[in-house]
Enzyme design. Structure first.
Site, PDB file in Angstrom:
ATOM      1  N   VAL A  40       1.058  -1.232  -0.168  1.00  0.00           N
ATOM      2  CA  VAL A  40       0.135   0.259  -0.289  1.00  0.00           C
ATOM      3  C   VAL A  40       0.729   1.110  -0.293  1.00  0.00           C
ATOM      4  O   VAL A  40       1.643   1.877   1.046  1.00  0.00           O
ATOM      5  CB  VAL A  40      -0.772  -0.243   1.756  1.00  0.00           C
ATOM      6  CG1 VAL A  40      -0.970   1.564   1.115  1.00  0.00           C
ATOM      7  CG2 VAL A  40      -1.891  -1.075   1.048  1.00  0.00           C
ATOM      8  N   CYS A  41       0.895   2.603  -0.690  1.00  0.00           N
ATOM      9  CA  CYS A  41       1.387   3.306  -0.936  1.00  0.00           C
ATOM     10  C   CYS A  41       0.848   4.717  -0.907  1.00  0.00           C
ATOM     11  O   CYS A  41      -0.450   5.170  -1.289  1.00  0.00           O
ATOM     12  CB  CYS A  41       1.468   3.130  -2.579  1.00  0.00           C
ATOM     13  SG  CYS A  41       3.343   4.710  -2.704  1.00  0.00           S
TER      14      CYS A  41
END
Length: 323
Positions: free
Chosen positions: A116-117
């Site tokens: 997850v960025c």
């Protein structure tokens, strides 16, 4: 969904992605444990109706959240699951978050490997005010950011290099194409979740899709036929003229997914028989070429025609759709 609590404490964390994390929750100091307990209280009292959280009695360092896809986005009515792991020095560092992707990348911020960025998680180089602040940041803020900033109306522009292109005609067309692809992957995610539901959310997943099946399938038909663009809310059949033109790739993908999605919904008790559609496929180009030598473009003979609302119901099988 009134019987499913937005927040609850459960025991079995056996399918959690971070079950084998290094510290196993045993190295959390009293101060860290108290901070996590405060997080629990914040979540219990402030979760919006479209986010659901489960925490673990014996693994205080773990948390699982389900986010319902927001309206007016290509994620509408989908379900998206995230596993959290609190570090042993929390809140000095943000939690680590894993997205249950099923191998699909349906957003620039959500990788197919579950990464997850997000600036708030310190997994992207955002401005200082956007990054994790140990004195102010909370898990609730992370969840709200995922729902509002990541699962948004035009996720194509989440990609840093093209954010400035929003509003330009050519890029808006690319954004529509990206939304079509995203809707396809969101529908695939629905099938994966119905086939292998996440622990402690089994009842929720079935009931959610049982309730939303009609809305989802109506949207699929409207998107394929051009009566609405991906992300629009479709509540009933429309007799108006098509305003959009879905891509051939999108229609081909949806002609495969739609019947499978419908069958999964039906298997969970959803009333969707009225959503069945008749699919017609014209002969293969090489077959047509043998019969007709009038120079008509071959593209005409590989077009997939869809007829909605037909009186005659044709059951789907793997041979219905021809590539």
């Amino acid at each position: 969904m009134t019987n499913f609590k937005p927040f609850d404490i459960v025991r079995d964390a056996s399918d959690h992605h971070f079950l084998g994390s290094n510290h196993n929750g045993k190295d959390c100091k009293d101060k860290v444990m108290k901070t996590i307990m405060k997080e629990w209280k914040i979540l219990e009292q402030n979760l919006p109706e479209s986010i659901f959280v489960r925490v673990y009695e014996e693994r205080i360092d773990l948390l699982r959240a389900a986010i319902v896809g927001p309206p007016f986005t290509p994620y509408y009515n989908g379900l998206f699951f995230f596993d959290f792991c609190f570090p042993k020095d929390y809140p000095a560092r943000p939690p680590t978050v894993y997205y249950h992707s099923f191998g699909l990348r349906l957003n620039p911020n959500l990788y197919s490997n579950g990464y997850v960025c997000l600036s708030l998680l310190n997994t992207w180089n955002g401005q200082k005010v956007e990054k994790w602040n140990k004195s102010q940041s909370t898990v609730l803020q992370v969840l709200l950011s995922l729902q509002a900033l990541v699962l948004n109306e035009k996720p194509c522009f989440n990609e840093p290099g093209i954010r400035s292109m929003a509003g330009k005609s050519s890029w808006e067309k690319r954004s529509l194409a990206y939304n079509e692809e995203t809707w396809v992957k969101s529908c695939k995610t629905m099938i994966f979740l119905l086939h292998t539901p996440r622990k402690h959310f089994e009842e929720f997943i079935i009931e959610h899709f049982r309730e939303q099946a009609q809305t989802i399938l109506l949207a699929c038909k409207a998107y394929m036929s051009g009566y609405a663009k991906v992300g629009d809310i479709v509540q009933d059949e429309t007799s108006s003229s098509p305003a959009y033109k879905a891509s051939k790739q999108f229609n081909t993908s949806m002609l495969d997914i739609y019947p499978r999605l419908l069958d999964y919904f039906a298997s969970k008790g959803a009333s969707v028989e009225n959503c069945r559609i008749e699919l017609k496929v014209l002969p293969k180009p090489e077959d047509v070429a043998e019969k007709r030598k009038d120079g008509i473009s071959k593209k005409m003979f590989i077009t997939l025609k869809m007829l909605f609302g037909c009186a005659k119901v044709v059951e789907h099988n793997d041979d219905t759709i021809r590539n």
